[in-house]
Motif scaffolding. Structure first.
Motif, PDB file in Angstrom:
ATOM      1  N   ILE A   1       0.835  -1.201   0.000  1.00 38.62           N
ATOM      2  CA  ILE A   1       0.000   0.000   0.000  1.00 38.62           C
ATOM      3  C   ILE A   1       0.869   1.250   0.000  1.00 38.62           C
ATOM      4  CG2 ILE A   1      -1.599   1.335   1.434  1.00 38.62           C
ATOM      5  CD1 ILE A   1      -2.899  -1.320   2.223  1.00 38.62           C
ATOM      6  N   ARG A   2       1.957   1.216   0.777  1.00 41.03           N
ATOM      7  CA  ARG A   2       2.859   2.369   0.825  1.00 41.03           C
ATOM      8  C   ARG A   2       3.493   2.620  -0.540  1.00 41.03           C
ATOM      9  NH1 ARG A   2       7.766   2.096   4.856  1.00 41.03           N
ATOM     10  NH2 ARG A   2       6.680   0.127   5.044  1.00 41.03           N
ATOM     11  N   SER A   3       3.901   1.560  -1.227  1.00 41.41           N
ATOM     12  CA  SER A   3       4.514   1.752  -2.544  1.00 41.41           C
ATOM     13  C   SER A   3       3.490   2.219  -3.571  1.00 41.41           C
ATOM     14  CB  SER A   3       5.202   0.471  -3.008  1.00 41.41           C
ATOM     15  OG  SER A   3       4.257  -0.527  -3.311  1.00 41.41           O
ATOM     16  N   ASN A   4       2.239   1.784  -3.439  1.00 43.28           N
ATOM     17  CA  ASN A   4       1.201   2.250  -4.361  1.00 43.28           C
ATOM     18  C   ASN A   4       0.874   3.720  -4.143  1.00 43.28           C
ATOM     19  OD1 ASN A   4       0.973  -0.261  -5.501  1.00 43.28           O
ATOM     20  ND2 ASN A   4      -0.888  -0.825  -4.395  1.00 43.28           N
ATOM     21  N   GLY A   5       0.942   4.193  -2.925  1.00 46.36           N
ATOM     22  CA  GLY A   5       0.594   5.576  -2.624  1.00 46.36           C
ATOM     23  C   GLY A   5       1.724   6.556  -2.821  1.00 46.36           C
ATOM     24  N   HIS A   6       2.934   6.059  -3.130  1.00 49.55           N
ATOM     25  CA  HIS A   6       4.081   6.950  -3.270  1.00 49.55           C
ATOM     26  C   HIS A   6       3.895   7.942  -4.419  1.00 49.55           C
ATOM     27  CE1 HIS A   6       8.145   8.127  -2.361  1.00 49.55           C
ATOM     28  NE2 HIS A   6       8.452   8.047  -3.649  1.00 49.55           N
ATOM     29  N   ASP A   7       3.393   7.487  -5.556  1.00 51.21           N
ATOM     30  CA  ASP A   7       3.169   8.382  -6.695  1.00 51.21           C
ATOM     31  C   ASP A   7       2.109   9.423  -6.374  1.00 51.21           C
ATOM     32  OD1 ASP A   7       5.070   7.030  -8.180  1.00 51.21           O
ATOM     33  OD2 ASP A   7       3.592   5.683  -9.090  1.00 51.21           O
TER      34      ASP A   7
ATOM     35  N   ASN B   1       3.645  12.131  -4.280  1.00 48.93           N
ATOM     36  CA  ASN B   1       4.440  13.056  -5.092  1.00 48.93           C
ATOM     37  C   ASN B   1       3.543  14.018  -5.859  1.00 48.93           C
ATOM     38  OD1 ASN B   1       6.887  12.064  -4.236  1.00 48.93           O
ATOM     39  ND2 ASN B   1       7.040  10.574  -5.900  1.00 48.93           N
ATOM     40  N   ASP B   2       2.425  13.531  -6.404  1.00 50.20           N
ATOM     41  CA  ASP B   2       1.481  14.402  -7.108  1.00 50.20           C
ATOM     42  C   ASP B   2       0.909  15.452  -6.168  1.00 50.20           C
ATOM     43  OD1 ASP B   2       1.919  12.959  -9.404  1.00 50.20           O
ATOM     44  OD2 ASP B   2       0.096  11.737  -9.197  1.00 50.20           O
ATOM     45  N   LEU B   3       0.545  15.042  -4.961  1.00 45.73           N
ATOM     46  CA  LEU B   3       0.016  16.002  -3.992  1.00 45.73           C
ATOM     47  C   LEU B   3       1.065  17.034  -3.583  1.00 45.73           C
ATOM     48  CD1 LEU B   3      -2.110  13.753  -1.628  1.00 45.73           C
ATOM     49  CD2 LEU B   3      -2.938  15.574  -3.112  1.00 45.73           C
ATOM     50  N   GLU B   4       2.300  16.606  -3.437  1.00 44.17           N
ATOM     51  CA  GLU B   4       3.359  17.551  -3.087  1.00 44.17           C
ATOM     52  C   GLU B   4       3.585  18.557  -4.207  1.00 44.17           C
ATOM     53  OE1 GLU B   4       7.943  17.599  -1.469  1.00 44.17           O
ATOM     54  OE2 GLU B   4       7.205  15.838  -2.520  1.00 44.17           O
ATOM     55  N   ASN B   5       3.581  18.087  -5.450  1.00 40.06           N
ATOM     56  CA  ASN B   5       3.744  18.998  -6.584  1.00 40.06           C
ATOM     57  C   ASN B   5       2.595  19.985  -6.654  1.00 40.06           C
ATOM     58  OD1 ASN B   5       6.158  17.823  -7.327  1.00 40.06           O
ATOM     59  ND2 ASN B   5       5.182  16.376  -8.735  1.00 40.06           N
ATOM     60  N   LEU B   6       1.379  19.520  -6.405  1.00 38.35           N
ATOM     61  CA  LEU B   6       0.219  20.412  -6.398  1.00 38.35           C
ATOM     62  C   LEU B   6       0.341  21.432  -5.276  1.00 38.35           C
ATOM     63  CD1 LEU B   6      -2.580  21.112  -7.557  1.00 38.35           C
ATOM     64  CD2 LEU B   6      -3.522  19.465  -5.925  1.00 38.35           C
ATOM     65  N   PHE B   7       0.765  20.999  -4.111  1.00 36.69           N
ATOM     66  CA  PHE B   7       0.957  21.885  -2.970  1.00 36.69           C
ATOM     67  C   PHE B   7       1.993  22.961  -3.297  1.00 36.69           C
ATOM     68  CE2 PHE B   7       3.448  22.793   0.883  1.00 36.69           C
ATOM     69  CZ  PHE B   7       2.469  23.450   1.629  1.00 36.69           C
ATOM     70  N   LEU B   8       3.107  22.562  -3.874  1.00 38.23           N
ATOM     71  CA  LEU B   8       4.164  23.536  -4.228  1.00 38.23           C
ATOM     72  C   LEU B   8       3.677  24.491  -5.300  1.00 38.23           C
ATOM     73  CD1 LEU B   8       7.299  21.204  -4.174  1.00 38.23           C
ATOM     74  CD2 LEU B   8       6.607  22.907  -2.464  1.00 38.23           C
ATOM     75  N   GLU B   9       2.859  23.993  -6.222  1.00 43.41           N
ATOM     76  CA  GLU B   9       2.315  24.846  -7.285  1.00 43.41           C
ATOM     77  C   GLU B   9       1.364  25.891  -6.687  1.00 43.41           C
ATOM     78  OE1 GLU B   9      -0.710  23.881 -10.834  1.00 43.41           O
ATOM     79  OE2 GLU B   9       1.128  22.658 -10.835  1.00 43.41           O
ATOM     80  N   ILE B  10       0.545  25.492  -5.721  1.00 42.19           N
ATOM     81  CA  ILE B  10      -0.375  26.432  -5.071  1.00 42.19           C
ATOM     82  C   ILE B  10       0.403  27.446  -4.247  1.00 42.19           C
ATOM     83  CG2 ILE B  10      -2.149  26.603  -3.275  1.00 42.19           C
ATOM     84  CD1 ILE B  10      -3.221  23.913  -4.295  1.00 42.19           C
ATOM     85  N   ILE B  11       1.456  27.021  -3.585  1.00 44.78           N
ATOM     86  CA  ILE B  11       2.265  27.939  -2.767  1.00 44.78           C
ATOM     87  C   ILE B  11       2.942  28.993  -3.655  1.00 44.78           C
ATOM     88  CG2 ILE B  11       4.328  28.047  -1.304  1.00 44.78           C
ATOM     89  CD1 ILE B  11       2.355  26.837   0.335  1.00 44.78           C
ATOM     90  N   GLU B  12       3.432  28.553  -4.802  1.00 44.66           N
ATOM     91  CA  GLU B  12       4.149  29.488  -5.690  1.00 44.66           C
ATOM     92  C   GLU B  12       3.226  30.513  -6.320  1.00 44.66           C
ATOM     93  OE1 GLU B  12       6.190  27.046  -8.476  1.00 44.66           O
ATOM     94  OE2 GLU B  12       7.697  26.401  -7.017  1.00 44.66           O
ATOM     95  N   SER B  13       1.942  30.198  -6.468  1.00 48.09           N
ATOM     96  CA  SER B  13       1.048  31.145  -7.136  1.00 48.09           C
ATOM     97  C   SER B  13       0.481  32.188  -6.195  1.00 48.09           C
ATOM     98  CB  SER B  13      -0.112  30.414  -7.790  1.00 48.09           C
ATOM     99  OG  SER B  13      -0.909  29.757  -6.813  1.00 48.09           O
TER     100      SER B  13
END
Length: 73
Positions: free
Chosen positions: A52-58, A61-73
């Motif tokens: 389950i941990r390996s399945n949720g890793h991607d 990463n998608d959530l982190e990228n979205l979070f960083l994108e929202i922070i930058e805007s």
């Protein structure tokens, strides 16, 4: 995590029962079978959690990228 505690509790309970059955010269076969099944279930929980941990890793990463994108805007 709670399943690990439940399995450990069942293992400890049946190890106490197996000890008392051994002292009283009663058969301990059922107790040992249950203890073996609890060990098997513990390893099975470990394997499932790792999968389950390996399945949720991607997704993480998608959530982190979205979070960083929202922070930058």
């Amino acid at each position: 995590m709670f399943f690990h505690f439940i399995i450990a509790g069942i293992f400890l309970i049946f190890s106490g029962i197996a000890y008392s059955d051994y002292i009283l010269k009663n058969p301990v076969t059922f107790d040992l079978i249950v203890m073996g099944l609890m060990i098997f279930a513990w390893f099975l929980l470990y394997i499932v959690a790792k999968q389950i941990r390996s399945n949720g890793h991607d997704q993480m990463n998608d959530l982190e990228n979205l979070f960083l994108e929202i922070i930058e805007s």
